[in-house]
Design a protein around this motif. Sequence first.
Motif, short mmCIF file in Angstrom:
data_model
loop_
_atom_site.label_atom_id
_atom_site.label_comp_id
_atom_site.label_asym_id
_atom_site.label_seq_id
_atom_site.Cartn_x
_atom_site.Cartn_y
_atom_site.Cartn_z
N ASP A 23 0.84 -1.19 0.00
CA ASP A 23 0.00 0.00 0.00
C ASP A 23 0.88 1.25 0.00
OD1 ASP A 23 0.91 0.34 2.62
OD2 ASP A 23 -1.00 -0.20 3.55
N ILE A 74 0.06 -5.95 0.85
CA ILE A 74 -1.37 -6.16 0.61
C ILE A 74 -1.53 -7.37 -0.30
CG2 ILE A 74 -2.01 -3.73 0.93
CD1 ILE A 74 -2.09 -3.46 -2.15
N ASP A 77 -6.88 -6.55 -2.48
CA ASP A 77 -6.70 -5.18 -2.00
C ASP A 77 -6.13 -4.29 -3.11
OD1 ASP A 77 -7.64 -5.84 0.52
OD2 ASP A 77 -5.62 -6.25 1.30
N ASP A 98 -9.02 -3.43 -5.39
CA ASP A 98 -9.89 -2.43 -4.75
C ASP A 98 -9.24 -1.05 -4.77
OD1 ASP A 98 -11.86 -4.30 -4.27
OD2 ASP A 98 -11.21 -4.70 -2.22
N SER A 99 -7.94 -1.01 -4.56
CA SER A 99 -7.22 0.27 -4.61
C SER A 99 -7.23 0.85 -6.02
CB SER A 99 -5.78 0.07 -4.14
OG SER A 99 -5.04 1.24 -4.29
#
Length: 70
Positions: A12, A18, A22, A25-26
């Motif tokens: 991240d 991550i 994830d 989604d980011s």
Amino acid sequence: WVVRDFSLKLHDTYGNPINSKDYLDSALSEQKGTSDSTESKNRLRRMICSFFKDRDCFTMVRPTEEEKDL
């Protein structure tokens, strides 16, 4: 979603590891800005999230470094 030839490190913005879900989604989170380009990209992100409520992501690394070997 399957992302092939994936070579990024899954971290991240703070450097914490991550997972690939994830990461997806980011990537689908709306970006700040009001330009036409940003608005268009955010609209596409919203549509993907709307049509695909349950999402997951799998990454596949590039099988070789040499282009000729592909």
